[in-house]
Motif scaffolding. Structure first.
Motif, short mmCIF file in Angstrom:
data_model
loop_
_atom_site.label_atom_id
_atom_site.label_comp_id
_atom_site.label_asym_id
_atom_site.label_seq_id
_atom_site.Cartn_x
_atom_site.Cartn_y
_atom_site.Cartn_z
N GLY A 100 2.35 1.80 -3.49
CA GLY A 100 1.80 2.47 -4.18
C GLY A 100 1.27 3.48 -4.27
O GLY A 100 1.19 4.80 -5.38
N VAL A 101 1.32 4.56 -3.14
CA VAL A 101 0.70 5.82 -2.65
C VAL A 101 2.10 6.62 -3.34
O VAL A 101 2.02 7.52 -3.58
CB VAL A 101 1.38 5.95 -1.44
CG1 VAL A 101 0.07 7.20 -1.07
CG2 VAL A 101 -0.31 5.55 -0.46
N GLN A 155 2.30 6.43 -7.83
CA GLN A 155 1.23 6.54 -8.71
C GLN A 155 0.38 5.36 -8.42
O GLN A 155 -0.07 5.05 -9.79
CB GLN A 155 1.85 6.75 -9.55
CG GLN A 155 2.50 8.07 -10.37
CD GLN A 155 3.33 8.50 -11.17
OE1 GLN A 155 3.68 7.39 -12.55
NE2 GLN A 155 3.74 9.19 -11.81
N GLY A 156 0.21 4.91 -7.61
CA GLY A 156 -0.88 3.54 -7.67
C GLY A 156 -0.06 2.21 -8.08
O GLY A 156 -1.14 1.66 -7.98
N HIS A 157 0.81 2.01 -8.65
CA HIS A 157 1.88 0.73 -8.58
C HIS A 157 1.88 0.19 -7.77
O HIS A 157 2.14 0.34 -6.53
CB HIS A 157 2.74 0.96 -10.18
CG HIS A 157 2.39 1.52 -11.10
ND1 HIS A 157 1.91 1.15 -12.23
CD2 HIS A 157 2.92 3.03 -11.43
CE1 HIS A 157 1.69 2.35 -13.19
NE2 HIS A 157 2.18 3.40 -13.03
N THR A 213 0.82 -1.46 0.15
CA THR A 213 0.00 0.19 -0.07
C THR A 213 1.18 1.37 -0.48
O THR A 213 0.67 1.85 -0.67
CB THR A 213 -0.98 0.03 1.35
OG1 THR A 213 -1.57 -0.90 1.19
CG2 THR A 213 -2.02 1.18 1.63
N ARG A 217 -5.80 -0.59 -10.53
CA ARG A 217 -5.18 0.29 -9.62
C ARG A 217 -5.79 0.48 -8.18
O ARG A 217 -6.95 1.05 -8.31
CB ARG A 217 -4.07 1.23 -9.74
CG ARG A 217 -2.85 1.35 -10.56
CD ARG A 217 -3.01 2.22 -11.01
NE ARG A 217 -2.31 2.98 -12.77
CZ ARG A 217 -1.33 3.75 -13.01
NH1 ARG A 217 -1.09 4.81 -12.21
NH2 ARG A 217 -0.35 3.17 -14.21
N ASN A 218 -5.63 -0.38 -6.96
CA ASN A 218 -6.98 -0.40 -5.78
C ASN A 218 -6.60 0.87 -4.89
O ASN A 218 -6.25 1.16 -4.28
CB ASN A 218 -6.45 -2.08 -6.17
CG ASN A 218 -5.35 -2.20 -4.67
OD1 ASN A 218 -4.08 -1.42 -4.63
ND2 ASN A 218 -5.64 -3.22 -4.06
N VAL A 219 -4.74 1.61 -5.10
CA VAL A 219 -4.80 2.76 -4.33
C VAL A 219 -3.96 4.04 -4.92
O VAL A 219 -3.97 3.47 -6.27
CB VAL A 219 -3.09 1.98 -3.68
CG1 VAL A 219 -2.41 3.33 -3.18
CG2 VAL A 219 -2.80 1.18 -3.27
N LEU A 220 -4.62 4.94 -4.09
CA LEU A 220 -4.52 6.55 -5.39
C LEU A 220 -3.69 6.73 -5.04
O LEU A 220 -2.62 6.62 -4.02
CB LEU A 220 -5.79 7.68 -4.65
CG LEU A 220 -5.28 9.44 -4.92
CD1 LEU A 220 -5.94 9.27 -6.35
CD2 LEU A 220 -5.99 9.56 -4.14
N GLY A 221 -2.73 7.07 -5.95
CA GLY A 221 -0.87 7.23 -5.71
C GLY A 221 -0.16 8.39 -6.05
O GLY A 221 -1.44 9.02 -7.28
#
Length: 122
Positions: free
Chosen positions: A81-82, A85-87, A78, A99-103
């Motif tokens: 990802g932050v 860019q959410g990767h 997590t 992508r499940n995280v706002l990165g």
């Protein structure tokens, strides 16, 4: 979020007991106490995540940037990802729509990272 200041650790036994009672994560701010210990354990390594700033005013200085430490793979993914860019870590190709995280884009440059690694070895 306990904040260890001027090399002085917080009372981590009490903090961890409260966190356990209320099912909370503990993110230790060790930016001003890198290398300090609490009952034989280094600050930043007791909670779920340890945070260290590397700017010019901190104990470990690389000019800018920072780092997180954790031994929890899900928290690591997590946090990764932050910052990217959410990767997810070790991705293959482009993760379009998955992508499940706002990165954001918080990656430091390679020169800053190299200076950081040299500082960490001290």
């Amino acid at each position: 979020m306990p904040v260890h200041m001027l090399g002085n650790p917080c009372d981590m036994d009490r903090i961890m007991a409260i966190a356990k009672k209320h099912n909370l994560l503990v993110l230790e701010d060790s930016c001003q106490a890198a290398g300090a210990s609490y009952k034989g354990r280094k600050t930043g390594s007791i909670g779920n995540i340890g945070a260290f700033s590397l700017n010019i005013f901190k104990t470990i200085n690389s000019g800018d940037g920072g780092l997180l430490i954790t031994n929890d793979e899900e928290l690591y993914a997590t946090a990764f990802g932050v910052h990217d860019q959410g990767h997810k870590p070790m991705r293959f190709g482009v993760e379009i729509g998955t992508r499940n995280v706002l990165g954001l884009n918080f990656r430091m440059n390679e020169i800053t990272a190299a200076v950081s690694l040299a500082q960490l070895s001290k």
